[in-house]
Design a protein around this motif. Sequence first.
Motif: not given
Length: 254
Positions: A149-150, A180-182, A239-241, A244-246
């Motif tokens: 998901s990330r 939706r993904e967030a 994402l930071e929760l 972070g971004p992947l």
Amino acid sequence: MDDHASPAERLRAPETAADTALAAQALRLLSERFPHALGAVLGGSAARGRARPASDLDLAVLLPDEDTSRREVLRHEGRPVELFLRTLRDLPAAFERDRRLRRGTMLFVYDEGLPLLDPHGHVAAARERARELLAAGPAPLAPAERERSRYVLTCFMDDLLDTAPDERYEQLAAADFTLREAAHLLTAHHGAWTGVGRWLPRRLLAADPVLGAALLSGHRTVAEHADPAPLAAAAENVLELVGGPLREGYVELY
């Protein structure tokens, strides 16, 4: 209560602000189509007294085990009806599937809906179990699911920022998938239930009023002003929760 009475004769006193006319219509449908039902619950906007002229009826019906569990859509007296038909034996598996999917559709119908029939106490027992499962929360994401998901949210966010403002179809599609993904990742992070359609913003705001509102406001900004920056910023905060971004370094095993 007489077990041989018709559904209309077994109509329970309303427990919510349900639309009594729609509840009566649901009872007529049960009398015509499912006189053998072991129980029934009216859900959705009709149970909350918020039905609109075109609203459908959401009706969960408990059936004897010799019947077949299924989802069925029909029209009754001019109104669409969505039937969640489960045998008594199959209902626990349906509840568990709801928990795995993290949406809780059937769980919320039984918890928040209006019981119409319950001659044997099966609906009362199902409502109690639904409330236990809702209080426990949905199944958590497995580590591999969370990492995927990330990665997926990072890709959608990058696509959103990389789409030109005059490419409106592409921009709006990227914004929809980003939201939706967030929402999927944010509700999972909070151990909260998610939703689809009109339930997505409701569940999102319940899970995180601040960041959920930022995502929804950002999505609206893309739609109204072709500006992706607020939605992308809100997605990055989600994402930071979770680390972070992947991008590079992600591996998905098949």
